[in-house]
Design an enzyme around this catalytic site. Structure first.
Site, PDB file in Angstrom:
ATOM      1  N   SER A  78       1.042  -1.601  -0.098  1.00 43.51           N
ATOM      2  CA  SER A  78      -0.134  -0.021   0.246  1.00 43.51           C
ATOM      3  C   SER A  78       1.304   1.297   0.100  1.00 43.51           C
ATOM      4  O   SER A  78       1.876   1.203  -0.984  1.00 43.51           O
ATOM      5  CB  SER A  78      -0.879  -0.219   1.192  1.00 43.51           C
ATOM      6  OG  SER A  78      -2.009   1.229   0.835  1.00 43.51           O
ATOM      7  N   ASP A 110     -10.041  -6.210  -2.588  1.00 50.38           N
ATOM      8  CA  ASP A 110      -9.575  -4.715  -2.023  1.00 50.38           C
ATOM      9  C   ASP A 110     -10.205  -3.760  -1.564  1.00 50.38           C
ATOM     10  O   ASP A 110     -10.747  -3.010  -3.223  1.00 50.38           O
ATOM     11  CB  ASP A 110      -8.186  -4.190  -1.795  1.00 50.38           C
ATOM     12  CG  ASP A 110      -7.141  -3.619  -1.244  1.00 50.38           C
ATOM     13  OD1 ASP A 110      -7.853  -2.966  -0.783  1.00 50.38           O
ATOM     14  OD2 ASP A 110      -6.130  -2.863  -1.499  1.00 50.38           O
ATOM     15  N   HIS A 153      -7.449  -6.193   1.632  1.00 46.08           N
ATOM     16  CA  HIS A 153      -6.507  -4.806   1.710  1.00 46.08           C
ATOM     17  C   HIS A 153      -5.302  -5.840   2.713  1.00 46.08           C
ATOM     18  O   HIS A 153      -4.291  -5.137   3.590  1.00 46.08           O
ATOM     19  CB  HIS A 153      -6.445  -3.768   2.267  1.00 46.08           C
ATOM     20  CG  HIS A 153      -5.469  -2.953   1.692  1.00 46.08           C
ATOM     21  ND1 HIS A 153      -4.861  -2.213   0.795  1.00 46.08           N
ATOM     22  CD2 HIS A 153      -5.207  -1.909   2.103  1.00 46.08           C
ATOM     23  CE1 HIS A 153      -3.994  -1.722   0.458  1.00 46.08           C
ATOM     24  NE2 HIS A 153      -3.903  -1.283   2.818  1.00 46.08           N
TER      25      HIS A 153
HETATM   26  N1  LIG Z   1      -8.760   0.684   7.835  1.00 43.22           N
HETATM   27  C1  LIG Z   1      -7.230   1.135   8.444  1.00 43.22           C
HETATM   28  C2  LIG Z   1      -7.190   1.941   6.549  1.00 43.22           C
HETATM   29  C3  LIG Z   1      -5.386   1.760   7.190  1.00 43.22           C
HETATM   30  C4  LIG Z   1      -5.353   0.133   6.488  1.00 43.22           C
HETATM   31  O1  LIG Z   1      -5.908  -0.581   6.078  1.00 43.22           O
HETATM   32  N2  LIG Z   1      -3.849   0.068   7.011  1.00 43.22           N
HETATM   33  C5  LIG Z   1      -3.421  -1.218   5.659  1.00 43.22           C
HETATM   34  C6  LIG Z   1      -2.144  -0.378   5.278  1.00 43.22           C
HETATM   35  S1  LIG Z   1      -2.300   0.571   3.584  1.00 43.22           S
HETATM   36  C7  LIG Z   1      -2.641  -1.597   7.316  1.00 43.22           C
HETATM   37  O2  LIG Z   1      -1.544  -2.610   7.117  1.00 43.22           O
HETATM   38  N3  LIG Z   1      -2.972  -1.568   8.237  1.00 43.22           N
HETATM   39  C8  LIG Z   1      -1.978  -2.618   9.035  1.00 43.22           C
HETATM   40  C9  LIG Z   1      -3.283  -4.082   9.527  1.00 43.22           C
HETATM   41  O3  LIG Z   1      -3.566  -4.480   8.815  1.00 43.22           O
HETATM   42  O4  LIG Z   1      -2.325  -4.244  10.215  1.00 43.22           O
HETATM   43  C10 LIG Z   1      -8.594   2.019   9.304  1.00 43.22           C
HETATM   44  O5  LIG Z   1      -9.246   2.775   9.594  1.00 43.22           O
HETATM   45  O6  LIG Z   1      -6.884   2.146  10.184  1.00 43.22           O
END
Ligand SMILES: N[C@@H](CCC(=O)N[C@@H](CS)C(=O)NCC(=O)O)C(=O)O
Length: 283
Positions: free
Chosen positions: A148, A224, A257
């Site tokens: 991402s 995603d 995602h």
């Molecule tokens: N749904 C998340 C959006 C951010 C997101 O999806 N982040 C991804 C990278 S863009 C991630 O890796 N999140 C941490 C995880 O899944 O451990 C939020 O609102 O905090």
């Protein structure tokens, strides 16, 4: 450099370390997995850049890279995604897509971010030097991948230093930040309104401006939620086709995602990296 923790895993060592960064002016935490190896050997290094809201810990806990790194003999390094700590400014509204956890792998030029938000220099200069000094890393065999926002970082850094990173790949990358809301906010906030300055931090623009790579691997979940509004891999497909860059882009049915998606395809990416890092030809 301070050792936060070490744990034996798959015959190697998963460590978490902290140091005072001269570049960001803050303490920075990162993780390094060193696979089992013969004394005195130096090993190829895979850099993994994480996405929005992440620290080093997300991929370290959920990326499922260790078994393959142990088999393939790869060091795996996961930096944080922004400076943190006292005096580090955040998004004024506390939003997740800017400020803490969202450094976007640029050196900010705008106030109040320019002092600490210098993730480009941190990831491309300071941390590689630190890793080379403290781990059995071979600086001539490095590669880079990310997810991402970290996919954006991997693509832009890989396109900028094609001789240094022998392989470049991404999971669900932001391929054209100049053309999507996450990128408008981040590049505008860190670099200002001059869109010419954004082009060095936009993979599609870099390719349009002449940057080249021998190959590129991208996996993208078809389910995603960020696919069309923010990621837009079709723009990378068009840029690579126009530039003659061989891009292996696969849309994965049903995958979202999350780290469930990343962990599923991590092994494919590591094998692809290992093939290029060990000069045994393309996988
Ligand atoms: N749904 C998340 C959006 C951010 C997101 O999806 N982040 C991804 C990278 S863009 C991630 O890796 N999140 C941490 C995880 O899944 O451990 C939020 O609102 O905090």
């Amino acid at each position: 450099m301070e050792t936060v923790s070490t744990n034996r895993a798959f015959g190697g060592v998963q460590g978490v370390y902290r140091h005072a960064s001269a570049v960001t002016g803050t303490d920075m935490t990162f993780s390094v997995y060193v696979p089992p190896h013969e004394a005195g050997a130096t090993l190829p290094v895979v850099w993994y850049l994480s996405g929005l809201t992440c620290t080093h810990a997300n991929v370290t806990d959920k990326g499922e890279y260790r078994r393959l790194c142990a088999e393939l003999g790869l060091i795996f390094v996961a930096p944080d995604t922004s400076p943190r700590g006292e005096g580090v400014p955040d998004d004024p509204d506390g939003a997740y897509d800017f400020g803490l956890g969202a450094g976007f792998y640029v050196d900010a030029t705008q106030q109040p971010f320019a002092q600490h938000y210098r993730m480009w220099s941190y990831v491309t200069q300071e941390l590689p030097a630190l890793v080379a000094a403290h781990f059995p890393a071979d600086p001539d065999r490095q590669s880079i991948m990310g997810h991402s926002m970290g996919g954006h970082g991997a693509l832009t850094i890989g396109l900028t230093f094609p001789d240094r990173y022998k392989a470049v790949s991404a999971f669900a990358p932001i391929v054209a930040p100049s053309q999507v809301p996450w990128g408008h906010k981040a590049l505008g906030g860190y670099l200002g309104d001059d869109r010419a300055a954004w082009r060095k931090h936009d993979a599609v623009a870099l390719i349009e401006d002449g940057a080249r790579l021998p190959a590129l691997l991208v996996d993208q979940g078809a389910a995603d939620a960020f696919l069309e509004p923010q990621l837009r891999p079709g723009l990378l497909r068009a840029a690579c086709d126009g530039a003659g860059i061989p891009l292996t882009l696969t849309l994965r049915d049903g995958y979202d995602h999350s780290y469930y998606f990343i962990a599923t395809f991590m092994g494919d990416h590591l094998r692809w990296h290992a093939a290029r890092l060990t000069q045994q030809g393309a996988a």
